[in-house]
Scaffold this motif. Structure first.
Motif, PDB file in Angstrom:
ATOM      1  N   GLY A   1      44.353 -11.172  53.429  1.00 17.70           N
ATOM      2  CA  GLY A   1      44.161 -12.284  54.339  1.00 17.70           C
ATOM      3  C   GLY A   1      45.430 -13.094  54.470  1.00 17.70           C
ATOM      4  O   GLY A   1      46.515 -12.553  54.694  1.00 17.70           O
ATOM      5  N   SER A   2      45.333 -14.393  54.274  1.00 20.44           N
ATOM      6  CA  SER A   2      46.503 -15.261  54.348  1.00 20.44           C
ATOM      7  C   SER A   2      47.211 -15.397  53.005  1.00 20.44           C
ATOM      8  O   SER A   2      48.213 -16.098  52.893  1.00 20.44           O
ATOM      9  CB  SER A   2      46.083 -16.652  54.838  1.00 20.44           C
ATOM     10  OG  SER A   2      45.137 -17.235  53.940  1.00 20.44           O
ATOM     11  N   SER A   3      46.704 -14.713  51.984  1.00 21.29           N
ATOM     12  CA  SER A   3      47.279 -14.800  50.647  1.00 21.29           C
ATOM     13  C   SER A   3      47.588 -13.387  50.134  1.00 21.29           C
ATOM     14  O   SER A   3      47.958 -12.515  50.907  1.00 21.29           O
ATOM     15  CB  SER A   3      46.312 -15.523  49.708  1.00 21.29           C
ATOM     16  OG  SER A   3      46.895 -15.727  48.449  1.00 21.29           O
ATOM     17  N   TYR A   4      47.424 -13.184  48.843  1.00 22.55           N
ATOM     18  CA  TYR A   4      47.672 -11.873  48.258  1.00 22.55           C
ATOM     19  C   TYR A   4      46.880 -11.722  46.969  1.00 22.55           C
ATOM     20  O   TYR A   4      46.427 -12.706  46.380  1.00 22.55           O
ATOM     21  CB  TYR A   4      49.166 -11.674  47.972  1.00 22.55           C
ATOM     22  CG  TYR A   4      49.740 -12.592  46.903  1.00 22.55           C
ATOM     23  CD1 TYR A   4      49.736 -12.239  45.549  1.00 22.55           C
ATOM     24  CD2 TYR A   4      50.296 -13.828  47.249  1.00 22.55           C
ATOM     25  CE1 TYR A   4      50.262 -13.082  44.579  1.00 22.55           C
ATOM     26  CE2 TYR A   4      50.826 -14.678  46.285  1.00 22.55           C
ATOM     27  CZ  TYR A   4      50.806 -14.302  44.950  1.00 22.55           C
ATOM     28  OH  TYR A   4      51.322 -15.146  43.990  1.00 22.55           O
ATOM     29  N   THR A   5      46.691 -10.480  46.566  1.00 18.69           N
ATOM     30  CA  THR A   5      46.146 -10.183  45.244  1.00 18.69           C
ATOM     31  C   THR A   5      47.181  -9.320  44.531  1.00 18.69           C
ATOM     32  O   THR A   5      48.291  -9.120  45.035  1.00 18.69           O
ATOM     33  CB  THR A   5      44.776  -9.486  45.342  1.00 18.69           C
ATOM     34  OG1 THR A   5      44.241  -9.333  44.023  1.00 18.69           O
ATOM     35  CG2 THR A   5      44.888  -8.129  46.002  1.00 18.69           C
ATOM     36  N   MET A   6      46.849  -8.833  43.347  1.00 12.43           N
ATOM     37  CA  MET A   6      47.793  -8.040  42.561  1.00 12.43           C
ATOM     38  C   MET A   6      47.127  -6.753  42.095  1.00 12.43           C
ATOM     39  O   MET A   6      45.993  -6.775  41.599  1.00 12.43           O
ATOM     40  CB  MET A   6      48.273  -8.816  41.324  1.00 12.43           C
ATOM     41  CG  MET A   6      48.910 -10.167  41.611  1.00 12.43           C
ATOM     42  SD  MET A   6      50.530 -10.076  42.396  1.00 12.43           S
ATOM     43  CE  MET A   6      51.544  -9.424  41.054  1.00 12.43           C
ATOM     44  N   ASP A   7      47.841  -5.656  42.260  1.00 16.78           N
ATOM     45  CA  ASP A   7      47.474  -4.408  41.577  1.00 16.78           C
ATOM     46  C   ASP A   7      48.228  -4.385  40.258  1.00 16.78           C
ATOM     47  O   ASP A   7      49.419  -4.762  40.214  1.00 16.78           O
ATOM     48  CB  ASP A   7      47.880  -3.191  42.415  1.00 16.78           C
ATOM     49  CG  ASP A   7      46.778  -2.758  43.368  1.00 16.78           C
ATOM     50  OD1 ASP A   7      45.672  -3.308  43.293  1.00 16.78           O
ATOM     51  OD2 ASP A   7      47.047  -1.863  44.189  1.00 16.78           O
ATOM     52  N   HIS A   8      47.595  -3.919  39.199  1.00 20.33           N
ATOM     53  CA  HIS A   8      48.316  -3.859  37.920  1.00 20.33           C
ATOM     54  C   HIS A   8      47.634  -2.875  36.976  1.00 20.33           C
ATOM     55  O   HIS A   8      46.450  -2.553  37.126  1.00 20.33           O
ATOM     56  CB  HIS A   8      48.383  -5.246  37.272  1.00 20.33           C
ATOM     57  CG  HIS A   8      47.050  -5.815  36.893  1.00 20.33           C
ATOM     58  ND1 HIS A   8      46.471  -5.617  35.656  1.00 20.33           N
ATOM     59  CD2 HIS A   8      46.175  -6.570  37.599  1.00 20.33           C
ATOM     60  CE1 HIS A   8      45.305  -6.234  35.613  1.00 20.33           C
ATOM     61  NE2 HIS A   8      45.100  -6.818  36.785  1.00 20.33           N
ATOM     62  N   THR A   9      48.389  -2.427  36.016  1.00 15.64           N
ATOM     63  CA  THR A   9      47.881  -1.510  35.010  1.00 15.64           C
ATOM     64  C   THR A   9      46.831  -2.190  34.149  1.00 15.64           C
ATOM     65  O   THR A   9      47.040  -3.297  33.659  1.00 15.64           O
ATOM     66  CB  THR A   9      49.028  -1.019  34.103  1.00 15.64           C
ATOM     67  OG1 THR A   9      50.018  -0.389  34.917  1.00 15.64           O
ATOM     68  CG2 THR A   9      48.529  -0.020  33.068  1.00 15.64           C
ATOM     69  N   ALA A  10      45.704  -1.525  33.959  1.00 17.86           N
ATOM     70  CA  ALA A  10      44.600  -2.087  33.179  1.00 17.86           C
ATOM     71  C   ALA A  10      44.535  -1.443  31.799  1.00 17.86           C
ATOM     72  O   ALA A  10      43.590  -0.739  31.462  1.00 17.86           O
ATOM     73  CB  ALA A  10      43.280  -1.905  33.919  1.00 17.86           C
ATOM     74  N   ILE A  11      45.560  -1.680  31.014  1.00 18.58           N
ATOM     75  CA  ILE A  11      45.634  -1.166  29.639  1.00 18.58           C
ATOM     76  C   ILE A  11      45.767  -2.354  28.697  1.00 18.58           C
ATOM     77  O   ILE A  11      46.488  -3.309  28.984  1.00 18.58           O
ATOM     78  CB  ILE A  11      46.858  -0.233  29.470  1.00 18.58           C
ATOM     79  CG1 ILE A  11      46.572   1.150  30.054  1.00 18.58           C
ATOM     80  CG2 ILE A  11      47.273  -0.113  28.012  1.00 18.58           C
ATOM     81  CD1 ILE A  11      45.739   2.059  29.160  1.00 18.58           C
ATOM     82  N   THR A  12      45.074  -2.314  27.579  1.00 16.71           N
ATOM     83  CA  THR A  12      45.233  -3.318  26.530  1.00 16.71           C
ATOM     84  C   THR A  12      45.943  -2.671  25.344  1.00 16.71           C
ATOM     85  O   THR A  12      45.463  -1.683  24.794  1.00 16.71           O
ATOM     86  CB  THR A  12      43.872  -3.870  26.067  1.00 16.71           C
ATOM     87  OG1 THR A  12      43.212  -4.504  27.174  1.00 16.71           O
ATOM     88  CG2 THR A  12      44.063  -4.898  24.950  1.00 16.71           C
ATOM     89  N   TYR A  13      47.096  -3.212  24.983  1.00 14.73           N
ATOM     90  CA  TYR A  13      47.847  -2.689  23.840  1.00 14.73           C
ATOM     91  C   TYR A  13      47.405  -3.384  22.555  1.00 14.73           C
ATOM     92  O   TYR A  13      47.079  -4.574  22.555  1.00 14.73           O
ATOM     93  CB  TYR A  13      49.343  -2.903  24.028  1.00 14.73           C
ATOM     94  CG  TYR A  13      49.962  -2.037  25.097  1.00 14.73           C
ATOM     95  CD1 TYR A  13      49.904  -0.646  25.024  1.00 14.73           C
ATOM     96  CD2 TYR A  13      50.627  -2.600  26.179  1.00 14.73           C
ATOM     97  CE1 TYR A  13      50.479   0.152  25.998  1.00 14.73           C
ATOM     98  CE2 TYR A  13      51.210  -1.803  27.162  1.00 14.73           C
ATOM     99  CZ  TYR A  13      51.132  -0.434  27.060  1.00 14.73           C
ATOM    100  OH  TYR A  13      51.698   0.356  28.030  1.00 14.73           O
ATOM    101  N   VAL A  14      47.435  -2.631  21.463  1.00 13.94           N
ATOM    102  CA  VAL A  14      47.059  -3.175  20.151  1.00 13.94           C
ATOM    103  C   VAL A  14      48.242  -3.020  19.196  1.00 13.94           C
ATOM    104  O   VAL A  14      48.812  -1.924  19.075  1.00 13.94           O
ATOM    105  CB  VAL A  14      45.831  -2.451  19.566  1.00 13.94           C
ATOM    106  CG1 VAL A  14      45.487  -3.017  18.195  1.00 13.94           C
ATOM    107  CG2 VAL A  14      44.637  -2.585  20.510  1.00 13.94           C
ATOM    108  N   PHE A  15      48.588  -4.107  18.521  1.00 12.93           N
ATOM    109  CA  PHE A  15      49.667  -4.126  17.538  1.00 12.93           C
ATOM    110  C   PHE A  15      49.074  -4.412  16.164  1.00 12.93           C
ATOM    111  O   PHE A  15      48.140  -5.200  16.040  1.00 12.93           O
ATOM    112  CB  PHE A  15      50.694  -5.199  17.896  1.00 12.93           C
ATOM    113  CG  PHE A  15      51.365  -4.976  19.222  1.00 12.93           C
ATOM    114  CD1 PHE A  15      52.622  -4.400  19.302  1.00 12.93           C
ATOM    115  CD2 PHE A  15      50.714  -5.320  20.403  1.00 12.93           C
ATOM    116  CE1 PHE A  15      53.226  -4.174  20.529  1.00 12.93           C
ATOM    117  CE2 PHE A  15      51.307  -5.101  21.640  1.00 12.93           C
ATOM    118  CZ  PHE A  15      52.565  -4.521  21.692  1.00 12.93           C
TER     119      PHE A  15
END
Length: 207
Positions: free
Chosen positions: A152-166
Motif C-alpha cells: 500500500g502506502s507503506s511497506y512490510t519486511m521479508d526475513h529469515t525465520a530462524i531462531t539461533y541458540v547459543f
C-alpha cells in the motif's frame, strides 16, 4: 503477509548445514545442529536504551536470537509467543534462557517501541537495534536475509525465520526452524543444558 519467509528459512538451513563442523558427536536434536558453524559469532548493536549490546553480555546463559520487526503480522509474534512457552516448559531452567530480538526494520523500530514490544511478551526479553549499515552487517554475519516489500502506502519486511541458540559460553549451537513446536525446542534446550557425559575420559581409563 510474509509469504516468502519460508524460502529464506530453507536457504539459511542449507547454509548452516554446509558450514557445520564435521565429525562432531552430539545428541539428536529436533532443530539444526550448527555447532562450529561460521555464523556470527557476535553483533555490534544497541539495546533499546541506547547502550552497546553484545551476545557476550549473556555469558552463563543460553541465548535464543531471532531477527524480525515489530509490525510483522504473524511470523515474529508466533516466534516470540513460542519463546514464552519454551520458558514455561523448561520450568526452573527457564531462568537460564535469554531471548534476544534483533530488528531488521530500524527505520520504524525505535528503542522505546522495541522495549514496549518485548514487554508485551515477557519483561525479561531484550531487543537490539542498529542503524541501517549496522543492521545489514549483523544480518549478513548471521546469514539472515531481509528486504523491504511495498505494501500500500507503506511497506512490510521479508526475513529469515530462524531462531539461533547459543550455549552458556556464547557459542552457537542450534538453529530452530519456524515450524518447530515449543515442546521440540524445549527438548533440544534440555539436551543442550545437560552436563556432557565424560565418555572419552572413561574410555581412556579402561584401555
Amino acid at each position: 503477509m510474509q509469504r516468502r519467509y519460508f524460502i529464506s528459512t530453507l536457504a539459511a538451513a542449507l547454509t548452516v548445514l554446509a558450514t557445520a563442523a564435521p565429525g562432531m558427536a552430539a545428541p539428536a536434536y529436533n532443530g539444526i545442529d550448527v555447532t562450529g558453524a561460521a555464523i556470527g559469532p557476535d553483533y555490534q548493536l544497541f539495546y533499546a536504551d541506547g547502550k552497546p549490546a553484545s551476545l557476550r553480555d549473556f555469558k552463563g546463559k543460553y541465548v535464543m536470537l531471532f531477527f524480525g520487526f515489530t509490525q510483522c503480522p504473524d511470523v515474529c509474534p508466533t516466534a516470540l509467543s513460542r519463546a514464552v512457552e519454551i520458558k514455561r516448559l523448561l520450568g526452573a531452567d527457564g531462568n537460564k534462557l535469554q531471548i534476544v530480538f534483533a530488528t531488521v526494520d530500524p527505520e520504524r523500530d525505535t528503542g522505546p517501541l522495541l522495549a514496549e514490544y518485548m514487554r508485551a511478551f515477557d519483561p525479561t526479553f531484550v531487543s537490539v537495534r542498529g542503524n541501517l549499515a549496522q543492521t545489514a552487517k549483523a544480518a549478513a554475519d548471521f546469514k539472515i536475509f531481509y528486504r523491504k516489500v511495498p505494501s500500500g502506502s507503506s511497506y512490510t519486511m521479508d526475513h529469515t525465520a530462524i531462531t539461533y541458540v547459543f550455549d552458556a559460553d556464547s557459542k552457537i549451537r542450534l538453529a530452530f526452524k519456524h515450524d518447530q513446536s515449543a515442546q521440540q525446542c524445549a527438548d533440544d534446550l534440555r539436551k543442550l543444558m545437560a552436563p556432557a557425559r565424560p565418555t572419552s575420559f572413561l574410555k581412556g581409563l579402561f584401555q
